[in-house]
Write a protein that holds these residues in place. Sequence first.
Motif, PDB file in Angstrom:
ATOM      1  N   ARG A   1      11.027  30.258  -1.941  1.00 31.17           N
ATOM      2  CA  ARG A   1      10.402  29.409  -3.237  1.00 31.17           C
ATOM      3  C   ARG A   1       9.479  28.366  -2.729  1.00 31.17           C
ATOM      4  NH1 ARG A   1      16.004  27.070  -4.454  1.00 31.17           N
ATOM      5  NH2 ARG A   1      17.725  28.393  -3.566  1.00 31.17           N
ATOM      6  N   ASN A   2       8.822  27.637  -3.752  1.00 33.02           N
ATOM      7  CA  ASN A   2       7.496  27.776  -3.057  1.00 33.02           C
ATOM      8  C   ASN A   2       7.387  25.903  -2.512  1.00 33.02           C
ATOM      9  OD1 ASN A   2       4.919  26.050  -4.113  1.00 33.02           O
ATOM     10  ND2 ASN A   2       4.808  27.299  -5.918  1.00 33.02           N
ATOM     11  N   HIS A   3       7.361  25.950  -1.253  1.00 34.00           N
ATOM     12  CA  HIS A   3       7.696  24.600  -1.050  1.00 34.00           C
ATOM     13  C   HIS A   3       6.172  24.094  -0.774  1.00 34.00           C
ATOM     14  CE1 HIS A   3      11.039  25.796   0.545  1.00 34.00           C
ATOM     15  NE2 HIS A   3      11.211  27.107   1.205  1.00 34.00           N
ATOM     16  N   MET A   4       5.183  24.823  -0.814  1.00 34.14           N
ATOM     17  CA  MET A   4       4.358  24.063  -0.647  1.00 34.14           C
ATOM     18  C   MET A   4       3.381  23.256  -1.952  1.00 34.14           C
ATOM     19  SD  MET A   4       2.139  25.228   1.449  1.00 34.14           S
ATOM     20  CE  MET A   4       3.754  24.801   1.963  1.00 34.14           C
ATOM     21  N   LEU A   5       3.645  23.583  -3.358  1.00 32.80           N
ATOM     22  CA  LEU A   5       3.827  22.636  -4.739  1.00 32.80           C
ATOM     23  C   LEU A   5       4.804  21.298  -4.757  1.00 32.80           C
ATOM     24  CD1 LEU A   5       2.188  24.890  -7.536  1.00 32.80           C
ATOM     25  CD2 LEU A   5       0.784  22.833  -6.363  1.00 32.80           C
ATOM     26  N   ARG A   6       6.050  21.960  -4.222  1.00 32.79           N
ATOM     27  CA  ARG A   6       7.294  21.088  -4.151  1.00 32.79           C
ATOM     28  C   ARG A   6       7.224  19.416  -3.338  1.00 32.79           C
ATOM     29  NH1 ARG A   6      12.406  24.817  -5.122  1.00 32.79           N
ATOM     30  NH2 ARG A   6      12.132  25.715  -6.472  1.00 32.79           N
ATOM     31  N   TYR A   7       6.646  19.734  -1.869  1.00 34.50           N
ATOM     32  CA  TYR A   7       6.499  18.808  -1.201  1.00 34.50           C
ATOM     33  C   TYR A   7       5.278  18.657  -0.828  1.00 34.50           C
ATOM     34  CZ  TYR A   7      10.859  20.321  -0.850  1.00 34.50           C
ATOM     35  OH  TYR A   7      12.399  20.790  -0.361  1.00 34.50           O
ATOM     36  N   THR A   8       3.658  18.647  -1.620  1.00 31.12           N
ATOM     37  CA  THR A   8       2.823  18.294  -1.291  1.00 31.12           C
ATOM     38  C   THR A   8       2.444  16.690  -1.922  1.00 31.12           C
ATOM     39  OG1 THR A   8       1.016  18.560  -2.435  1.00 31.12           O
ATOM     40  CG2 THR A   8       2.487  18.578  -4.071  1.00 31.12           C
ATOM     41  N   GLY A   9       4.042  16.158  -2.834  1.00 34.53           N
ATOM     42  CA  GLY A   9       3.579  14.958  -3.155  1.00 34.53           C
ATOM     43  C   GLY A   9       4.576  13.991  -2.568  1.00 34.53           C
ATOM     44  N   LEU A  10       5.714  14.583  -1.563  1.00 32.77           N
ATOM     45  CA  LEU A  10       5.743  14.107  -0.825  1.00 32.77           C
ATOM     46  C   LEU A  10       5.005  13.168   0.660  1.00 32.77           C
ATOM     47  CD1 LEU A  10       9.616  15.331  -0.004  1.00 32.77           C
ATOM     48  CD2 LEU A  10       8.988  12.915  -0.875  1.00 32.77           C
ATOM     49  N   VAL A  11       4.014  14.465   1.145  1.00 33.58           N
ATOM     50  CA  VAL A  11       3.310  14.455   1.842  1.00 33.58           C
ATOM     51  C   VAL A  11       2.398  13.729   1.543  1.00 33.58           C
ATOM     52  CG1 VAL A  11       0.830  16.002   3.544  1.00 33.58           C
ATOM     53  CG2 VAL A  11       3.451  16.912   2.418  1.00 33.58           C
ATOM     54  N   MET A  12       1.321  13.780   0.284  1.00 35.02           N
ATOM     55  CA  MET A  12       0.254  12.959   0.148  1.00 35.02           C
ATOM     56  C   MET A  12       0.778  11.121   0.506  1.00 35.02           C
ATOM     57  SD  MET A  12      -2.095  13.143  -3.489  1.00 35.02           S
ATOM     58  CE  MET A  12      -2.686  15.012  -2.178  1.00 35.02           C
ATOM     59  N   ALA A  13       2.317  11.718  -0.617  1.00 32.91           N
ATOM     60  CA  ALA A  13       2.909   9.528  -0.187  1.00 32.91           C
ATOM     61  C   ALA A  13       2.418   9.099   1.583  1.00 32.91           C
ATOM     62  CB  ALA A  13       4.582   9.794  -0.237  1.00 32.91           C
ATOM     63  N   GLY A  14       3.067  10.261   2.194  1.00 36.73           N
ATOM     64  CA  GLY A  14       3.129   9.596   3.418  1.00 36.73           C
ATOM     65  C   GLY A  14       1.597   8.947   3.835  1.00 36.73           C
ATOM     66  N   GLY A  15       0.620  10.474   3.619  1.00 36.02           N
ATOM     67  CA  GLY A  15      -1.493   9.794   3.698  1.00 36.02           C
ATOM     68  C   GLY A  15      -0.803   8.282   3.067  1.00 36.02           C
ATOM     69  N   LEU A  16      -1.025   8.231   1.980  1.00 35.08           N
ATOM     70  CA  LEU A  16      -1.047   7.063   1.312  1.00 35.08           C
ATOM     71  C   LEU A  16      -0.790   5.808   2.188  1.00 35.08           C
ATOM     72  CD1 LEU A  16      -1.269   8.110  -2.237  1.00 35.08           C
ATOM     73  CD2 LEU A  16      -3.348   7.246  -1.134  1.00 35.08           C
ATOM     74  N   THR A  17       0.484   6.173   2.530  1.00 33.48           N
ATOM     75  CA  THR A  17       1.439   4.626   2.512  1.00 33.48           C
ATOM     76  C   THR A  17       0.466   4.599   4.277  1.00 33.48           C
ATOM     77  OG1 THR A  17       3.242   5.655   2.102  1.00 33.48           O
ATOM     78  CG2 THR A  17       3.707   4.132   4.044  1.00 33.48           C
ATOM     79  N   ILE A  18       0.823   5.343   5.362  1.00 32.25           N
ATOM     80  CA  ILE A  18      -0.925   5.282   6.348  1.00 32.25           C
ATOM     81  C   ILE A  18      -1.618   4.489   6.256  1.00 32.25           C
ATOM     82  CG2 ILE A  18      -1.448   6.420   9.054  1.00 32.25           C
ATOM     83  CD1 ILE A  18       0.792   8.230   8.377  1.00 32.25           C
ATOM     84  N   MET A  19      -2.091   4.787   4.748  1.00 32.13           N
ATOM     85  CA  MET A  19      -3.946   4.294   4.314  1.00 32.13           C
ATOM     86  C   MET A  19      -3.194   2.664   4.508  1.00 32.13           C
ATOM     87  SD  MET A  19      -5.799   5.346   1.418  1.00 32.13           S
ATOM     88  CE  MET A  19      -7.318   4.490   0.689  1.00 32.13           C
ATOM     89  N   GLY A  20      -2.236   2.544   2.891  1.00 31.16           N
ATOM     90  CA  GLY A  20      -1.838   1.436   3.556  1.00 31.16           C
ATOM     91  C   GLY A  20      -1.713   0.584   4.271  1.00 31.16           C
ATOM     92  N   LEU A  21      -1.180   0.233   5.506  1.00 34.26           N
ATOM     93  CA  LEU A  21      -0.400  -0.295   6.793  1.00 34.26           C
ATOM     94  C   LEU A  21      -2.184   0.175   7.131  1.00 34.26           C
ATOM     95  CD1 LEU A  21       3.036   2.064   6.921  1.00 34.26           C
ATOM     96  CD2 LEU A  21       1.749  -0.897   6.353  1.00 34.26           C
ATOM     97  N   SER A  22      -2.907   0.948   7.208  1.00 36.73           N
ATOM     98  CA  SER A  22      -4.290   1.185   8.334  1.00 36.73           C
ATOM     99  C   SER A  22      -4.608  -0.221   8.380  1.00 36.73           C
ATOM    100  CB  SER A  22      -5.457   1.970   7.694  1.00 36.73           C
ATOM    101  OG  SER A  22      -4.332   2.950   7.304  1.00 36.73           O
ATOM    102  N   LYS A  23      -4.248  -0.121  10.025  1.00 33.79           N
ATOM    103  CA  LYS A  23      -5.011  -1.677  10.515  1.00 33.79           C
ATOM    104  C   LYS A  23      -6.336  -1.130  11.063  1.00 33.79           C
ATOM    105  CE  LYS A  23      -1.988  -4.117   9.387  1.00 33.79           C
ATOM    106  NZ  LYS A  23      -1.864  -5.344   8.188  1.00 33.79           N
ATOM    107  N   ASN A  24      -6.273   0.627  11.728  1.00 27.98           N
ATOM    108  CA  ASN A  24      -7.452   0.458  12.542  1.00 27.98           C
ATOM    109  C   ASN A  24      -8.749   1.591  11.778  1.00 27.98           C
ATOM    110  OD1 ASN A  24      -6.475   2.463  14.214  1.00 27.98           O
ATOM    111  ND2 ASN A  24      -5.368   0.730  14.361  1.00 27.98           N
ATOM    112  N   TYR A  25      -9.723   1.700  12.216  1.00 24.26           N
ATOM    113  CA  TYR A  25      -9.831   3.029  11.698  1.00 24.26           C
ATOM    114  C   TYR A  25      -9.519   4.362  11.941  1.00 24.26           C
ATOM    115  CZ  TYR A  25     -13.727   5.959   9.650  1.00 24.26           C
ATOM    116  OH  TYR A  25     -14.828   7.158   8.742  1.00 24.26           O
TER     117      TYR A  25
END
Length: 409
Positions: free
Chosen positions: A81-105
């Motif tokens: 199964r193509n797990h890479m493309l399927r779950y890339t959106g969830l991983v990227m969403a996690g990165g953006l969520t942490i970016m929006g919460l970032s209080k330090n570098y």
Amino acid sequence: MKTISLSLKETTPSLFTNLGLGAGQILLWGGSYFILSVLSKPIMVETGWTYQMVYGALSFSLAISGLVLPAVGRMIQSLQRNHMLRYTGLVMAGGLTIMGLSKNYPMFLLAWAIAGIAMGMGLYDALFASIGKYFGKSTRNMIVKVTLISSLAPTISWLITSYLLGHFGWRDTCFIYAAALALGILPLHFSLFPPTAAAIDESNKTPQEDAAGPEPKLFLLLISSFTLGAVLTTGIILNLIDILTGKDITMAASLAIISFLGPSQAGVRLLELVMPSATPLKMSVISALAMLAGVILLMAGNSLAIPGVILFGMGNGMRSVVRGTLPLSLFGEKSYAVLIGKLGRWPLIAQAVTPVVAGVIMQKLGSMHFLGVFLAIALANALVSMAIYGAAKKIKENNPPLQQIKQKI
């Protein structure tokens, strides 16, 4: 050893498949590579971080994506199964969520490290690997169509991100984009990439078959070409405004000239759909020569800046397609995903380093010397492309067909 059969290689992709993958790429590129084009200024204003710190995080994420890409290619090739493309959106969403919460570098860097993993999982290299695995004989045509659609990513993502920024601020923009990625990419790619057939046991292969691999010289030439092309396009495009204004062209005129870049990149991809006789090998040489001619015209005089930008854009538009179609043409479908992963590592790492080095060259030497340096890179890229053409022709004549690449290389 178990490998996955290419059971869908005779499948003809539907219009919905091409549109869906193109739309997915627009969303993924917009949530990663292009998002700082809009959000960097408010991030710097609020946090006090410098330009180098903010864009250094993007460079860091590109390096991460290059490091993970070989493993991504192997997983795409081997997993049912193509797990890479399927779950890339969830991983990227996690990165953006942490970016929006970032209080330090450090937290901001962590966000971009996660985004880098997602970029390796789901942008062009992983997409091309997946297309080659699932739609073998239709791969070239499909790559052209999907990259044509996704060439709209900068324009669409900048418009959407600017709208969200104006109404919600940069942190909520990250959260909204994260929600769109989490909810949109998984079902989209789940529907477009169904499971392949059961694994085939290749343990009975002969030693001669197992020893087969690509011509090492040709493989290294491909890596060199893709890396030089990544450096060339990243350096020129990121510094194009400084190049033009450094030649005493006004900002308004520079922006007007740059506006020809996007249409020329998209237009040449459209042209490729009606040029089936042009092989990926020929397109690779034409692409490199077009970018070389574009740099020469940019150096030659201000009156030639527009044709210079158009030629460079056409060469870069072809290069994006050739990255996927040339390895497939030379080495075949069998381990295409693994090959794409290996070929993508150094170009992405070079692309991560280029903005810093190119910025120093521009600041220290000025636009004309900057163009001189990148003219040398463009010339080297053209020579390597012609060497690939010659080497491939020679190998094909002496030992047809080219051997498939194996994971051990």
